[in-house]
Design an enzyme around this catalytic site. Structure first.
Site, short mmCIF file in Angstrom:
data_model
loop_
_atom_site.label_atom_id
_atom_site.label_comp_id
_atom_site.label_asym_id
_atom_site.label_seq_id
_atom_site.Cartn_x
_atom_site.Cartn_y
_atom_site.Cartn_z
N PRO A 327 0.83 -1.21 0.00
CA PRO A 327 0.00 0.00 0.00
C PRO A 327 0.86 1.26 0.00
O PRO A 327 1.84 1.36 0.74
CB PRO A 327 -0.77 -0.10 1.33
CG PRO A 327 0.13 -0.91 2.21
CD PRO A 327 0.89 -1.85 1.32
N CYS A 397 0.11 28.71 -16.78
CA CYS A 397 -0.39 29.20 -18.06
C CYS A 397 -1.06 28.07 -18.81
O CYS A 397 -0.52 27.57 -19.81
CB CYS A 397 0.75 29.77 -18.87
SG CYS A 397 1.32 31.27 -18.11
N1 LLP Z 1 2.87 -1.75 -6.05
C1 LLP Z 1 3.06 -1.58 -7.37
C2 LLP Z 1 3.77 -2.60 -8.15
C3 LLP Z 1 2.57 -0.43 -7.99
O1 LLP Z 1 2.75 -0.27 -9.30
C4 LLP Z 1 1.90 0.55 -7.23
C5 LLP Z 1 1.40 1.77 -7.85
C6 LLP Z 1 1.75 0.33 -5.84
C7 LLP Z 1 2.24 -0.84 -5.30
C8 LLP Z 1 1.08 1.32 -4.94
O2 LLP Z 1 -0.23 1.60 -5.28
P1 LLP Z 1 -1.17 2.44 -4.28
O3 LLP Z 1 -1.42 1.58 -3.07
O4 LLP Z 1 -0.43 3.67 -3.91
O5 LLP Z 1 -2.38 2.72 -5.09
N2 LLP Z 1 -0.08 8.15 -10.00
C9 LLP Z 1 -1.32 7.42 -9.82
C10 LLP Z 1 -1.11 6.09 -9.17
C11 LLP Z 1 -0.14 5.23 -9.91
C12 LLP Z 1 0.17 4.00 -9.15
C13 LLP Z 1 1.22 3.21 -9.79
N3 LLP Z 1 1.56 2.03 -9.08
C14 LLP Z 1 -2.28 8.29 -9.01
O6 LLP Z 1 -1.93 9.42 -8.70
O7 LLP Z 1 -3.38 7.88 -8.71
#
Ligand code: LLP
Length: 469
Positions: A327, A397
């Site tokens: 997470p 901008c």
């Molecule tokens: N593990 C792996 C292999 C991942 O690719 C990711 C996120 C995570 C864990 C963590 O995911 P989380 O629990 O934080 O959702 N920039 C996007 C999110 C991209 C996530 C990419 N991978 C946003 O702002 O929503």
């Protein structure tokens, strides 16, 4: 501070220009604990505070703005530690929690994770450097990436990284050679595409093979990767990994994913006589960005994932593997808010009022990039004025420079007021940019004893230092 009244814009029950229906909250001064960091409250004067002990003695946002400037990310350290611990405790000793550093990483974060007993997932040489600089032991780090360079892999092997999650046949060859040359047997997981992609309230099974990550389960690439890895003496296959998406509220997608991963474990056992001891279910658990979102608690998620894996393993007659989860957002997302000062206020007759702040898409790209929803509140005072439909925009901008698309703020909002956007701990500072040569805001950690900068504000000297003419 100047005060001027502005037309209230559309009111309760009006249809917004895009055809959305939006009702103002019943109390514009309320700071819903679902979306705000845990120690956030208002003091007797109505100024929002953060930190302190048991809701007393927190620092007020006017003092924070005066000391650290705006915009600034204000991060509640106690909340971060509490959430990290909740994940750790929910999964217990039989599992590992890897915080996903891509959500937000700094040396202080690494120290907190180390102290709270969490591991760390990194996805680049830069993140690995921060992890190592802050003393995270190599064996508690997992390295991800679909295109890791030879240099990154060499560095990771040398640092004793506990899990390298391999993502291609090419990487298997490259990593095996690097581990061999360093005389190391490198523990790895294989990243598997399970054919499930989950977003928010729904998931789609069997549809999402068409992406750059992982080795396909249904197409046989994952099984072939297992064969190739088992043939390498310098690689120790610990298990398999999958990550199905982000901002997920429903564990049904994880259920399908876990079932398929266990299916692969059974195939590996049948073909090779090897029972792999670990599975990693990735990250992706959702948080509340607005009061409408209802995320599950870590204990509930842990219990349901453990039960799915236990059940599937029992039916495949496999010993249940050790589970890992990753997470990011669910730990850091709710722990921070972005503090802005209000500048230009532009009422557009019959449409809405545009409220400009001193940051924008350079400190929060998520609204422009994903149509993400956020809420916003006036935090430097309370107000009994009528709700005014606003769009909070930045100073860049670009007309898509929107921080909060549709929200309500009091109609007496004025330049100089402080407003804050909650739930910006994840993927805001980590995705911040220097667009228009904006200076990336600082991250200020607040705990019971006070506030301190953990990532400082960029300066014009920082920009000019990179520009060598
Ligand atoms: N593990 C792996 C292999 C991942 O690719 C990711 C996120 C995570 C864990 C963590 O995911 P989380 O629990 O934080 O959702 N920039 C996007 C999110 C991209 C996530 C990419 N991978 C946003 O702002 O929503």
């Amino acid at each position: 501070m100047s005060r001027s009244a502005h037309p209230a814009g559309p009111r309760h029950g009006d249809v917004l220009p895009e055809g959305h229906y939006l009702a103002p909250p019943s109390d514009l001064n309320a700071l819903d604990p679902k979306v705000w960091a845990r120690t956030v409250t208002r003091d007797a004067e109505g100024v929002a505070t953060v930190g302190g002990r048991d809701g007393v003695g927190g620092l007020d946002v006017k003092a924070l703005a005066a000391e650290f400037g705006t915009p600034a990310y204000i991060l509640d350290e106690q909340d971060f530690r509490t959430r990290a611990r909740a994940w750790r405790d929910a999964f217990g000793d039989g599992a590992d929690v890897y915080y996903a550093g891509k959500a937000f990483l700094s040396k202080a974060i690494v120290r907190w994770l180390r102290e709270e007993g969490l591991n760390l997932d990194v996805c680049s040489a830069g993140e690995l450097a921060v992890a190592l600089a802050a003393g995270m032991p190599g064996e508690r780090i997992a390295l991800h990436g679909n295109n890791k360079t030879a240099q990154e892999l060499e560095h990771a092997v040398k640092a004793g990284v506990g899990h390298i999650v391999v993502d291609s046949y090419q990487e298997i060859e490259l990593l095996a050679a690097i581990a061999e040359s360093q005389g190391v047997r490198q523990p790895i997981l294989i990243r598997v595409t399970v054919g499930v992609e989950a977003h928010t309230h729904e998931f789609i099974a069997t549809a999402h093979e068409d992406q750059k990550f992982g080795l396909s389960l249904s197409g046989g690439a994952a099984a072939e990767a297992v064969r190739r890895v088992l043939a390498k003496d310098s690689l120790e296959l610990r298990g398999i990994h999958s990550h199905i998406g982000s901002q997920i509220f429903d564990t049904a997608g994880f259920e399908v994913s876990a079932r398929r991963l266990v299916g692969l474990l059974a195939e590996v056992r049948d073909e090779h006589g090897v029972e792999l001891p670990e599975i990693d279910l990735g990250g992706g658990l959702g948080i509340a960005y607005t009061s409408e979102d209802d995320p599950k608690q870590p204990a509930e998620i842990a219990a349901s994932l453990a039960e799915i894996v236990r059940r599937e393993c029992a039916s495949a007659q496999l010993k249940a593997p050790r589970i890992s989860v990753e997470p990011g957002r669910a730990i850091v997302g709710p722990t921070a808010f972005t503090l802005y000062e209000v500048g230009t206020i532009k009422p557009l007759e019959g449409l809405r009022t545009y409220v400009s702040v001193d940051g924008g898409m350079s400190d929060n790209i998520r609204t422009a990039l994903y149509d993400a929803e956020y809420s916003v509140a006036l935090v430097s005072r309370t107000s009994e004025a009528a709700p005014m439909l606003v769009r909070v925009v930045g100073k860049h901008c670009e007309s898509g420079d929107i921080v909060v698309r549709d929200a309500f703020l009091p109609a007496d909002l004025a330049a100089g007021d402080l407003i804050a956007v909650p739930a910006t701990g994840a993927y805001c500072r980590s995705m911040a940019s220097n667009y228009n040569h904006a200076l990336r805001p600082p991250v200020v950690a607040v705990d019971a004893d006070g506030a301190r900068v953990i990532v400082r504000r960029e300066t014009e000297e920082d920009l000019l230092r990179l520009d060598i003419g």
